[in-house]
Every structure is written in C-alpha cells, then in structure tokens.
Scaffold this motif. Structure first.
Motif, PDB file in Angstrom:
ATOM      1  N   TYR A 183      27.710   6.714 -21.288  1.00 44.79           N
ATOM      2  CA  TYR A 183      29.111   6.810 -20.844  1.00 44.79           C
ATOM      3  C   TYR A 183      29.995   7.187 -22.034  1.00 44.79           C
ATOM      4  CZ  TYR A 183      27.891   4.597 -16.413  1.00 44.79           C
ATOM      5  OH  TYR A 183      27.351   4.327 -15.185  1.00 44.79           O
ATOM      6  N   GLU A 184      30.935   8.074 -21.787  1.00 44.36           N
ATOM      7  CA  GLU A 184      31.878   8.495 -22.824  1.00 44.36           C
ATOM      8  C   GLU A 184      33.296   8.246 -22.337  1.00 44.36           C
ATOM      9  OE1 GLU A 184      31.170  12.533 -23.789  1.00 44.36           O
ATOM     10  OE2 GLU A 184      29.077  12.236 -24.399  1.00 44.36           O
ATOM     11  N   VAL A 185      34.143   7.736 -23.227  1.00 43.00           N
ATOM     12  CA  VAL A 185      35.541   7.454 -22.889  1.00 43.00           C
ATOM     13  C   VAL A 185      36.425   7.927 -24.025  1.00 43.00           C
ATOM     14  CG1 VAL A 185      37.216   5.711 -22.183  1.00 43.00           C
ATOM     15  CG2 VAL A 185      34.808   5.395 -21.630  1.00 43.00           C
ATOM     16  N   THR A 186      37.452   8.699 -23.686  1.00 44.28           N
ATOM     17  CA  THR A 186      38.461   9.129 -24.661  1.00 44.28           C
ATOM     18  C   THR A 186      39.837   8.950 -24.030  1.00 44.28           C
ATOM     19  OG1 THR A 186      38.323  11.424 -23.883  1.00 44.28           O
ATOM     20  CG2 THR A 186      36.927  10.812 -25.753  1.00 44.28           C
ATOM     21  N   SER A 187      40.864   9.050 -24.846  1.00 46.04           N
ATOM     22  CA  SER A 187      42.226   8.866 -24.318  1.00 46.04           C
ATOM     23  C   SER A 187      43.217   9.662 -25.133  1.00 46.04           C
ATOM     24  CB  SER A 187      42.609   7.385 -24.339  1.00 46.04           C
ATOM     25  OG  SER A 187      42.787   6.933 -25.670  1.00 46.04           O
ATOM     26  N   ASP A 188      44.433   9.752 -24.604  1.00 46.52           N
ATOM     27  CA  ASP A 188      45.530  10.371 -25.337  1.00 46.52           C
ATOM     28  C   ASP A 188      45.961   9.466 -26.489  1.00 46.52           C
ATOM     29  OD1 ASP A 188      45.502  12.442 -23.515  1.00 46.52           O
ATOM     30  OD2 ASP A 188      47.120  11.612 -22.284  1.00 46.52           O
ATOM     31  N   ASP A 189      46.772  10.033 -27.376  1.00 49.28           N
ATOM     32  CA  ASP A 189      47.345   9.230 -28.454  1.00 49.28           C
ATOM     33  C   ASP A 189      48.514   8.419 -27.909  1.00 49.28           C
ATOM     34  OD1 ASP A 189      45.571  10.264 -30.303  1.00 49.28           O
ATOM     35  OD2 ASP A 189      46.885  11.957 -30.786  1.00 49.28           O
ATOM     36  N   GLY A 190      48.809   7.302 -28.545  1.00 48.37           N
ATOM     37  CA  GLY A 190      49.952   6.482 -28.152  1.00 48.37           C
ATOM     38  C   GLY A 190      49.535   5.034 -28.023  1.00 48.37           C
ATOM     39  N   ASN A 191      50.538   4.140 -27.952  1.00 48.52           N
ATOM     40  CA  ASN A 191      50.242   2.721 -27.880  1.00 48.52           C
ATOM     41  C   ASN A 191      50.937   2.030 -26.708  1.00 48.52           C
ATOM     42  OD1 ASN A 191      52.852   2.850 -28.739  1.00 48.52           O
ATOM     43  ND2 ASN A 191      52.581   1.541 -30.540  1.00 48.52           N
ATOM     44  N   ARG A 192      51.310   2.792 -25.701  1.00 56.12           N
ATOM     45  CA  ARG A 192      51.982   2.179 -24.546  1.00 56.12           C
ATOM     46  C   ARG A 192      50.990   1.743 -23.478  1.00 56.12           C
ATOM     47  NH1 ARG A 192      57.311   3.158 -24.672  1.00 56.12           N
ATOM     48  NH2 ARG A 192      57.389   1.132 -23.658  1.00 56.12           N
ATOM     49  N   VAL A 193      49.714   2.031 -23.693  1.00 59.72           N
ATOM     50  CA  VAL A 193      48.641   1.598 -22.803  1.00 59.72           C
ATOM     51  C   VAL A 193      47.530   1.012 -23.664  1.00 59.72           C
ATOM     52  CG1 VAL A 193      46.893   2.307 -21.129  1.00 59.72           C
ATOM     53  CG2 VAL A 193      49.169   3.341 -21.051  1.00 59.72           C
ATOM     54  N   TYR A 194      47.055  -0.158 -23.289  1.00 59.23           N
ATOM     55  CA  TYR A 194      45.935  -0.789 -23.983  1.00 59.23           C
ATOM     56  C   TYR A 194      44.721  -0.754 -23.062  1.00 59.23           C
ATOM     57  CZ  TYR A 194      49.940  -2.720 -26.533  1.00 59.23           C
ATOM     58  OH  TYR A 194      51.101  -2.874 -27.225  1.00 59.23           O
ATOM     59  N   GLY A 270      29.689  12.101 -13.632  1.00 61.12           N
ATOM     60  CA  GLY A 270      30.449  13.239 -14.121  1.00 61.12           C
ATOM     61  C   GLY A 270      31.803  12.835 -14.655  1.00 61.12           C
ATOM     62  N   ASP A 271      32.756  13.772 -14.603  1.00 57.61           N
ATOM     63  CA  ASP A 271      34.079  13.554 -15.189  1.00 57.61           C
ATOM     64  C   ASP A 271      35.016  12.893 -14.189  1.00 57.61           C
ATOM     65  OD1 ASP A 271      33.254  14.770 -17.519  1.00 57.61           O
ATOM     66  OD2 ASP A 271      33.892  16.775 -16.856  1.00 57.61           O
ATOM     67  N   MET A 272      35.776  11.941 -14.685  1.00 57.61           N
ATOM     68  CA  MET A 272      36.799  11.254 -13.889  1.00 57.61           C
ATOM     69  C   MET A 272      37.822  10.700 -14.862  1.00 57.61           C
ATOM     70  SD  MET A 272      34.372   8.033 -12.905  1.00 57.61           S
ATOM     71  CE  MET A 272      32.961   9.148 -12.823  1.00 57.61           C
ATOM     72  N   GLY A 273      38.878  10.083 -14.339  1.00 59.52           N
ATOM     73  CA  GLY A 273      39.881   9.556 -15.258  1.00 59.52           C
ATOM     74  C   GLY A 273      41.016   8.858 -14.548  1.00 59.52           C
ATOM     75  N   VAL A 274      41.919   8.315 -15.348  1.00 59.03           N
ATOM     76  CA  VAL A 274      43.101   7.633 -14.836  1.00 59.03           C
ATOM     77  C   VAL A 274      44.285   8.028 -15.705  1.00 59.03           C
ATOM     78  CG1 VAL A 274      42.569   5.593 -16.244  1.00 59.03           C
ATOM     79  CG2 VAL A 274      44.135   5.382 -14.328  1.00 59.03           C
ATOM     80  N   ARG A 275      45.431   8.242 -15.055  1.00 54.88           N
ATOM     81  CA  ARG A 275      46.654   8.592 -15.771  1.00 54.88           C
ATOM     82  C   ARG A 275      47.710   7.536 -15.475  1.00 54.88           C
ATOM     83  NH1 ARG A 275      48.808  12.462 -18.698  1.00 54.88           N
ATOM     84  NH2 ARG A 275      51.007  13.026 -18.558  1.00 54.88           N
ATOM     85  N   VAL A 276      48.270   6.990 -16.537  1.00 58.08           N
ATOM     86  CA  VAL A 276      49.302   5.964 -16.432  1.00 58.08           C
ATOM     87  C   VAL A 276      50.644   6.617 -16.740  1.00 58.08           C
ATOM     88  CG1 VAL A 276      50.120   3.752 -17.307  1.00 58.08           C
ATOM     89  CG2 VAL A 276      47.660   4.212 -17.136  1.00 58.08           C
ATOM     90  N   TYR A 404      40.033   9.379 -20.148  1.00 57.77           N
ATOM     91  CA  TYR A 404      39.017  10.238 -19.548  1.00 57.77           C
ATOM     92  C   TYR A 404      37.650   9.558 -19.653  1.00 57.77           C
ATOM     93  CZ  TYR A 404      42.860  13.374 -20.726  1.00 57.77           C
ATOM     94  OH  TYR A 404      44.093  13.939 -20.868  1.00 57.77           O
ATOM     95  N   VAL A 405      36.933   9.523 -18.533  1.00 59.62           N
ATOM     96  CA  VAL A 405      35.619   8.889 -18.482  1.00 59.62           C
ATOM     97  C   VAL A 405      34.594   9.928 -18.032  1.00 59.62           C
ATOM     98  CG1 VAL A 405      34.208   7.073 -17.443  1.00 59.62           C
ATOM     99  CG2 VAL A 405      36.634   6.652 -17.924  1.00 59.62           C
ATOM    100  N   THR A 406      33.504  10.003 -18.740  1.00 62.00           N
ATOM    101  CA  THR A 406      32.374  10.835 -18.323  1.00 62.00           C
ATOM    102  C   THR A 406      31.185   9.923 -18.094  1.00 62.00           C
ATOM    103  OG1 THR A 406      33.168  12.733 -19.593  1.00 62.00           O
ATOM    104  CG2 THR A 406      30.861  12.747 -18.904  1.00 62.00           C
ATOM    105  N   ALA A 407      30.707   9.908 -16.841  1.00 59.99           N
ATOM    106  CA  ALA A 407      29.575   9.063 -16.487  1.00 59.99           C
ATOM    107  C   ALA A 407      28.299   9.898 -16.477  1.00 59.99           C
ATOM    108  CB  ALA A 407      29.798   8.424 -15.122  1.00 59.99           C
ATOM    109  N   PRO A 408      27.198   9.369 -16.975  1.00 61.81           N
ATOM    110  CA  PRO A 408      25.970  10.159 -17.071  1.00 61.81           C
ATOM    111  C   PRO A 408      25.294  10.332 -15.714  1.00 61.81           C
ATOM    112  CG  PRO A 408      25.533   7.890 -17.692  1.00 61.81           C
ATOM    113  CD  PRO A 408      27.012   7.986 -17.442  1.00 61.81           C
ATOM    114  N   GLY A 409      24.344  11.278 -15.682  1.00 58.70           N
ATOM    115  CA  GLY A 409      23.481  11.420 -14.517  1.00 58.70           C
ATOM    116  C   GLY A 409      24.091  12.286 -13.445  1.00 58.70           C
ATOM    117  N   GLU A 410      23.241  12.724 -12.556  1.00 60.85           N
ATOM    118  CA  GLU A 410      23.649  13.512 -11.397  1.00 60.85           C
ATOM    119  C   GLU A 410      23.401  12.677 -10.148  1.00 60.85           C
ATOM    120  OE1 GLU A 410      24.988  16.458 -11.136  1.00 60.85           O
ATOM    121  OE2 GLU A 410      25.045  16.889 -13.275  1.00 60.85           O
TER     122      GLU A 410
END
Length: 572
Positions: A183-194, A270-276, A404-410
């Motif tokens: 699993y891979e997780v990345t995010s935008d810069d900033g500190n308004r979301v923990y 695959g690719d998925m994500g959440v936007r706050v 952004y979350v990338t989950a492995p496997g098909e």
C-alpha cells in the motif's frame, strides 16, 4: 436571716436587669456575612459581596422576625443566587432585588429567572438603574442572571476558536506492515489535516484522518474507501437536511466538525483517495454548532445547564432554519473573504433561529426580552466576526487537501481488455444486469415504401430501469480509469407501456455526455460513434419518464452491444 433578704432582692434585681438588657440587645447581635435580621414594621436592606447583590424589603412587607440571607451558588461566577428568609419572618409584600453588572454600551437588560423548587422557573421584568439590573418580587428563591455582555464575550471566544487550529495528530498501528504489503499513501503539503495509515482492530488497512481546522469541512472519498465518523447527532441532522453532494458521481461526502476524526476502510484496489475541503454545507454545520453552544449558555442561565449538547441541538427546528440555504450549497467560495462572509451570514441566520428553541426548553416567559437581547447580541457577533479579518486569509482558506492511496493487486473479478456494460461492477437502487436478449420495436420500410414497426432481438443487452412519474432510476458503473472508449446504443424495449418516452442522461465523473429523449420505436443511436471514457472513474446512467409504469420484471430500457474497450478501436 433578715440580713440576707436585701442581698437576695439585690441579686434578683440584677438578674432581671441583665435579662432586660440582653433582651433589648437581641436585634443588635451581629449576623453572619450575607445575612441581616428583619422584623415586622422595620425596613431591611442586605448587601452581599461588596454590593454585587442588594435586597431591600419595606417594613410593611414583612411579618414576624427572622433573618434575610443571600449567597452566590457555587461555581456560578456570581450569576446564580440563593435568597431566603430564615426563622419566623415571611415576605407578604414586594421586595426589590438588584444585581450589579458592568454594562457594555447599549447592552440590553439581562435575562433573569427564578425557581422556588428547582423545577419550575419564571421570568421577571427587568429594568436597569445605575449599573444594576432591578427586579421586583413577592417571593425569595434561587435566582439566575444571564448578562448579554457576558454572553457576547463567550461568543467572541468561540469565534476565536473557529479561526484557530483544532484536533491533533492521530496514531495508527501497523503502518510498517501495511506498507510492506504494497500500500502506498501520499498527500498534499500543509498542516490543516492530520492523518495516519495502518491497520484497524481486525487487521485490515485503514486511513485515519483528523480535521485540523476550527470549523467544519467536507471529506469526499472515491469508491474503494468507506468512512466511519461516529458523527454527533447534530452532524447527522445537518447532513440529512443539506445532503452535501460529491463533486463526482460515485463519490461519498462526510461532513466533519472542528477536530473531528474519520476512519476509512480501504476495500478497493488501485488508485483512490480523499479530499478534505471547506464547503457551504460544512460552514453551515459550523454555524449550527456555534448556535448550539450559544443556546447552551442561555439555557444555563435559565437553570437548564444540565442538558446535553445533543438535547440542546434537538430544540432547534433546523430544517426550517436552514431552508433558505438549500440553493446556496453549490456556491463556489473561491476566496477566504467569500468564505468568511458566507460563514458570518450563516452564523447570524442560525442565531436568529433560537426563539422557538427557548420556547421548547420551557423558557418562553423571557419572550420579548430574549428577542430584543438577541438582536443586540447578533449585531455584536457580526462585529466580532468582522474583527477577525486579519486572520481570514490563513484560517478560512477554502483550498482543499488531498490524500492519495494506492492499493496493491487486481480484482480477479474485474474485466480486462473489453467488457459489456453489465459486466462492470455497478451499484443501483434497482437491478441492472444482462438481459441476455431484449426485443426492440423498430420502424421498418415495406416493399411499397410504407413504414411499419418491426422487432429485433438482440443478445448481450444491459437492462436499464426507468424511473416513473418523474422519478429517476440511476446506476453507477465502476470504470476505474482503465478504459478508453465506449460504443453504445439504447432503445425502449418491446414490453414497455405503449407510447413510453424515456429521458436518458449519462455522466462521466459528473460531466454530462448524453442527454436525449428516446421514445418507443426510435431507431438505435449510431453505435459507430463512441464516447471517450479515457481516465473516467464512474459512468452514471439516469433514466426517467413522466408517464406511469406498470409492473415489470425487467427495466423498460436497454443498452444493446454497449461495451468499454481499453483501446480506441474503430467500430465495425
């Protein structure tokens, strides 16, 4: 023995004289702080805490003899007082009670309530004289004062919290393990979301996110993630009324209050994500929470301080209060100043909805006094909000924050290369799948040049239910950004009610790509023209008719040979 008689007489005289002297000094004995002796026919005055409370009783309003006692209740900050007559004295007329206060300019008289049994409360007419709130009473009991200036000070402090940071960094167990699983997780810069990423109690991957802002935000997630917030009753009430819509069909929006946390279960691949991101519905939630906090302060002054925040929130008719904002939920707030103006207006609106709540709480006796005080109070809140202009640019920045979350496997069941529409994962309130065969009624040309209706039976048809009487039947197909083109055709099936006309709309990630009215017998639409679905995550199909429908085991519409392809191959 005669020589002793004068001594006995003298002794008796001394005792009698002493008794008289003591009796004559009874009303002069010192009393405890906050107390004064009262007797019938004599005016009595009591000053407590250096004049914070004054009580005056005319002599003709007292019967008997006793003690007038007053003291502030513990932990009341001088806003609750116990006043009582002890002993044989009774109040038979009208007494005057004065409560000292440092009034702000233009501040209305306070809300004052009293109770003799701790259950039933009654209000008092209040005047202001020389820095005192003055009431006339025919009973002594427990008195509560609610000063509008104090309420405004607390409201300013609440406003300060809105413009401040909230929440703290959450923790997650098993982050190393879940990342080792691919699993891979990345995010935008900033500190308004923990946020943190790890494993939940069942050992499944989980994203935990905390809103770091002092006001509400919307958290919009794509398919493949499901959020659980444990939201408060107020958030549930507001969300049900406002129904915040996602930016793309198929996504889900949760509203988070200041400092709230949401846990996302990662169920897809695959690719998925959440936007706050702040939004009109989230700002309205913040305004509603602000109004509930303010209402709680007022209720405390009426002896209702034990009510839970949820109970206080349920006193307000939110549907009526927020009805005027329904058309503003799609407002695009592009700047911090626009966001601040929207929030300030919303706060003013929600505060203006508290009159009925006061009535429901059993404090309707305040009536006009409450309405007049709220007018001054709301004006002060608006002025306080304007005073935060310097903090607006950073605090109310309406920009979003993405994870952004990338989950492995098909997904072994997900099709590859090419797939009929019904073969794609889909969600719908009604069934949608492969009809195997569908019979369409089509216009034909006879040998003499006349036209007649003919039928065609087509295999690999994807049925589409049709909403009747103006309702909409909707189906979402999961494209996952994997496809390039979609040839399509649609018709009303032969078993549909005669004369049925279907309004068909198709969306790619919320963007309209088809909007047509299709009637029984209309020819297939040219399937040599494909829809470009490159990168699209969700295809949404909506079908409706203004007509009535009968019972049917299948949808009245169907797609014929409609499929997605991972290559842009010309249709043949």
């Amino acid at each position: 023995m005669r020589h002793r008689l004068p001594a006995l007489i003298a002794g008796a005289t001394t005792v009698a004289l002493l008794a008289v002297l003591l009796s004559g000094c009874a009303s002069e004995q010192p009393t405890a702080p906050g107390s004064v002796r009262v007797t019938q026919g004599n005016d009595a005055s009591l000053s407590v805490d250096d004049g914070a409370l004054l009580v005056d009783i005319p002599g003709d309003a007292i019967t008997g003899t006793g003690t007038l006692h007053a003291e502030p209740l513990a932990d009341s900050d001088g806003n609750a007082w116990s006043i009582e007559l002890i002993g044989g004295a009774e109040l038979t007329g009208t007494a005057t009670v004065r409560f000292r206060h440092d009034f702000e300019e233009g501040e209305p008289p306070p809300l004052i309530a009293s109770t003799e049994d701790g259950t039933a409360f009654e209000g008092s007419d209040v005047t202001v004289e020389d820095g005192y709130a003055v009431v006339q009473t025919t009973h002594f009991s427990t008195w509560f004062t609610s000063w509008w200036g104090d309420l405004l000070d607390k409201a300013r402090a609440q406003m300060d919290r809105i413009y401040s940071d909230a929440g703290k960094q959450p923790t997650c167990d098993g982050e190393d393990e879940v990342r080792a699983d691919g699993y891979e997780v990345t995010s935008d810069d900033g500190n308004r979301v923990y946020w943190c990423f790890g494993l939940d109690d069942d050992g499944s991957p989980q994203l935990r996110l905390t809103n770091g802002r002092g006001y509400g935000v919307g958290a919009e997630n794509t398919p493949g993630m499901s959020g659980s917030t444990g939201a408060s009753d107020l958030i549930g009430i507001i969300s049900a009324i406002l129904k915040p819509a996602p930016s793309q069909r198929g996504n889900t929006v949760n509203v988070l209050g200041a400092g709230d946390t949401i846990d996302y279960a990662i169920t897809g691949t695959g690719d998925m994500g959440v936007r706050v991101q702040p939004s009109p519905s989230a700002y309205l939630l913040t305004a509603a929470q602000y109004a509930v906090d303010t209402l709680g302060l007022v209720l405390k002054a009426g002896g209702k301080g034990s009510m839970t925040k949820q109970a206080v929130a349920q006193l307000v008719n939110w549907e009526s209060c927020l009805s005027g904002y329904s058309s503003m939920l799609t407002t695009n707030l592009q700047t911090a100043t626009q966001a601040a103006n929207f929030l300030n207006d919303a706060i003013g609106t929600t505060l203006g909805c508290l009159d009925d709540a006061i009535e429901k709480a059993g404090l309707g006796f305040w009536g006009v006094a409450f309405a007049e005080g709220m007018s001054w109070f709301i004006s002060g809140v608006r002025s306080a909000a304007n005073g935060f202009a310097g903090a607006v640019d950073t605090a109310l920045n309406p920009s979003g924050y993405s994870i952004y979350v990338t989950a492995p496997g098909e997904d072994a069941d997900y099709p590859t290369d090419m797939a009929q529409l019904y073969e794609l994962p889909h969600t719908s309130a009604q069934q949608s799948g492969n009809l195997i065969t569908a019979t369409f009624r089509l216009p034909g040309v006879n040998g003499d040049g006349s036209t007649s209706k003919q039928t065609l039976t087509a295999e690999d048809s994807t049925e589409q239910w049709v909403g009747c009487n103006g309702t909409v039947a909707s189906t979402d197909y999961d494209l996952r950004g994997r496809w390039v083109q979609m040839p399509w055709s649609f018709a009303v099936i032969d078993s549909a009610p005669a004369g049925l006309s279907v309004h068909l709309r198709m969306f790619l990630d919320g963007r309209v790509v088809v909007d047509k009215q299709i009637a029984e017998g209309d020819p297939f639409y040219d399937i040599s023209t494909s829809i470009d679905v490159t990168g699209a995550q969700t295809l949404t199909v909506e079908a409706s008719t203004d007509g009535s429908c009968g019972a049917s085991s299948v949808g009245y519409g169907a797609f014929f040979n409609t499929y997605v392809d991972d290559e842009a191959v010309p249709f043949e």
